[in-house]
Scaffold this motif. Structure first.
Motif, PDB file in Angstrom:
ATOM      1  N   UNK A 168       0.846  -1.102   0.054  1.00 46.49           N
ATOM      2  CA  UNK A 168      -0.155   0.065  -0.111  1.00 46.49           C
ATOM      3  C   UNK A 168       0.906   1.197   0.088  1.00 46.49           C
ATOM      4  N   UNK A 169       0.525   2.081  -0.989  1.00 48.68           N
ATOM      5  CA  UNK A 169       1.487   3.421  -1.149  1.00 48.68           C
ATOM      6  C   UNK A 169       0.642   4.638  -0.022  1.00 48.68           C
ATOM      7  N   UNK A 170       1.451   5.181   0.408  1.00 48.02           N
ATOM      8  CA  UNK A 170       1.019   6.298   1.234  1.00 48.02           C
ATOM      9  C   UNK A 170      -0.083   7.288   0.426  1.00 48.02           C
ATOM     10  N   UNK A 171       0.351   7.675  -0.871  1.00 43.06           N
ATOM     11  CA  UNK A 171      -0.710   8.523  -1.527  1.00 43.06           C
ATOM     12  C   UNK A 171      -2.122   7.734  -1.677  1.00 43.06           C
ATOM     13  N   UNK A 172      -2.277   6.587  -1.531  1.00 43.50           N
ATOM     14  CA  UNK A 172      -3.423   6.039  -1.552  1.00 43.50           C
ATOM     15  C   UNK A 172      -4.353   5.845  -0.247  1.00 43.50           C
ATOM     16  N   UNK A 173      -3.910   5.871   0.793  1.00 42.23           N
ATOM     17  CA  UNK A 173      -4.467   5.823   1.947  1.00 42.23           C
ATOM     18  C   UNK A 173      -4.014   6.727   3.094  1.00 42.23           C
ATOM     19  N   UNK A 174      -4.984   7.485   3.657  1.00 40.64           N
ATOM     20  CA  UNK A 174      -4.773   8.413   4.621  1.00 40.64           C
ATOM     21  C   UNK A 174      -3.975   7.662   6.000  1.00 40.64           C
ATOM     22  N   UNK A 175      -4.634   6.477   6.276  1.00 41.54           N
ATOM     23  CA  UNK A 175      -4.208   5.833   7.382  1.00 41.54           C
ATOM     24  C   UNK A 175      -2.744   5.407   7.200  1.00 41.54           C
ATOM     25  N   UNK A 176      -2.289   5.185   5.820  1.00 47.07           N
ATOM     26  CA  UNK A 176      -0.786   4.904   5.769  1.00 47.07           C
ATOM     27  C   UNK A 176       0.122   6.487   6.211  1.00 47.07           C
ATOM     28  N   UNK A 177      -0.694   7.463   5.865  1.00 47.18           N
ATOM     29  CA  UNK A 177      -0.133   8.801   6.203  1.00 47.18           C
ATOM     30  C   UNK A 177      -0.114   8.879   7.830  1.00 47.18           C
ATOM     31  N   UNK A 178      -1.028   8.504   8.262  1.00 47.69           N
ATOM     32  CA  UNK A 178      -1.118   8.469   9.762  1.00 47.69           C
ATOM     33  C   UNK A 178      -0.042   7.864  10.298  1.00 47.69           C
ATOM     34  N   UNK A 179       0.305   6.695   9.816  1.00 43.37           N
ATOM     35  CA  UNK A 179       1.578   5.942  10.161  1.00 43.37           C
ATOM     36  C   UNK A 179       2.640   6.574  10.106  1.00 43.37           C
ATOM     37  N   UNK A 180       2.896   7.482   8.968  1.00 46.86           N
ATOM     38  CA  UNK A 180       4.115   8.453   8.645  1.00 46.86           C
ATOM     39  C   UNK A 180       3.928   9.339   9.967  1.00 46.86           C
ATOM     40  N   UNK A 181       2.939   9.900  10.239  1.00 48.24           N
ATOM     41  CA  UNK A 181       2.764  11.163  11.157  1.00 48.24           C
ATOM     42  C   UNK A 181       3.294  10.330  12.754  1.00 48.24           C
ATOM     43  N   UNK A 182       2.999   9.168  12.948  1.00 48.05           N
ATOM     44  CA  UNK A 182       3.418   8.481  14.077  1.00 48.05           C
ATOM     45  C   UNK A 182       4.749   8.400  14.132  1.00 48.05           C
TER      46      UNK A 182
END
Length: 229
Positions: free
Chosen positions: A169-183
């Motif tokens: 899963x790429x970050x650009x496709x999932x907001x929750x992947x972006x949240x994992x990055x924020x964590x």
């Protein structure tokens, strides 16, 4: 009703030799029970980003804070606004987060680093094993950005669960992947705050030590995983 758990994972750092400028390896995990509807806070986030004509769909917290590639033309006010919006999304959404940190200063090689990460993740899951076992499906999302992390994730989840599925899963496709990055970024910020190593560019967006605690670290801390009663 089928119970499905989604787990989004991102990382900060690399498996190379210890570098004082990048001393930590961090994994960020976001846990979402698919029966928990997060559409309302998600729509609120999308509307907020649209209001400032945010063209790139992906919120990448580290570059956003440090004004790196993709955010160089944005003002401090705009970048701080985007950060507030995604933190607010985390605060309101029915999700949980968990950071894992290894100080590379005490690591001799890649094998030891991978072993320590696997141990931390395994111990966390075993602590809440009953919760994880309550799901019919467990889907683990990661972009396979680092081979070593992919191996750690796959080995941990496939050894502990028969129903775990690895998903690219790429970050650009999932907001929750972006949240994992924020964590990951929040945990790195916490460590830098403790060691007084925040850069001026980071401080311009994040504010004072008190602002960082109040507006970034505490909201993320409140969302750290706790098993539902």
């Amino acid at each position: 009703m089928t119970k499905e758990l989604s787990i989004f994972i991102d990382e900060s750092g690399d498996f190379g030799e210890y570098d004082p400028k990048s001393p930590y390896y961090i994994i960020g995990m976001v846990i979402h029970d698919q029966n928990d509807d997060i559409s309302e806070p998600l729509n609120f986030l999308e509307r907020g980003l649209k209001q400032i004509n945010f063209r790139q769909n992906c919120v990448h917290a580290g570059p956003l804070i440090r004004r790196e590639t993709g955010y160089q033309q944005m003002s401090v006010v705009e970048r701080a606004y985007i950060l507030r919006k995604i933190i607010n999304f985390v605060a309101k959404a029915e999700i949980k987060v968990k950071p894992f940190v290894v100080d590379k200063k005490h690591i001799e090689d890649e094998v030891e680093l991978a072993t320590k990460l696997a141990k931390q993740i395994s111990e966390f899951i075993r602590q809440y094993y009953t919760y994880f076992l309550s799901f019919d499906k467990i889907k683990v999302y990661y972009d396979n950005g680092q081979v070593e992390v992919t191996k750690v994730i796959a080995s941990v989840f496939t050894s502990l669960f028969d129903n775990a599925e690895m998903k690219k899963a790429f970050q650009k496709d999932y907001r929750l992947a972006q949240v994992a990055d924020l964590v990951c970024s929040a945990e790195l910020t916490r460590l830098k705050l403790e060691t007084h190593t925040l850069s001026k560019s980071e401080q311009r967006v994040l504010g004072s030590d008190r602002d960082i605690q109040k507006n970034l670290l505490k909201p993320l801390k409140r969302k750290e995983f706790k098993e539902k009663a």
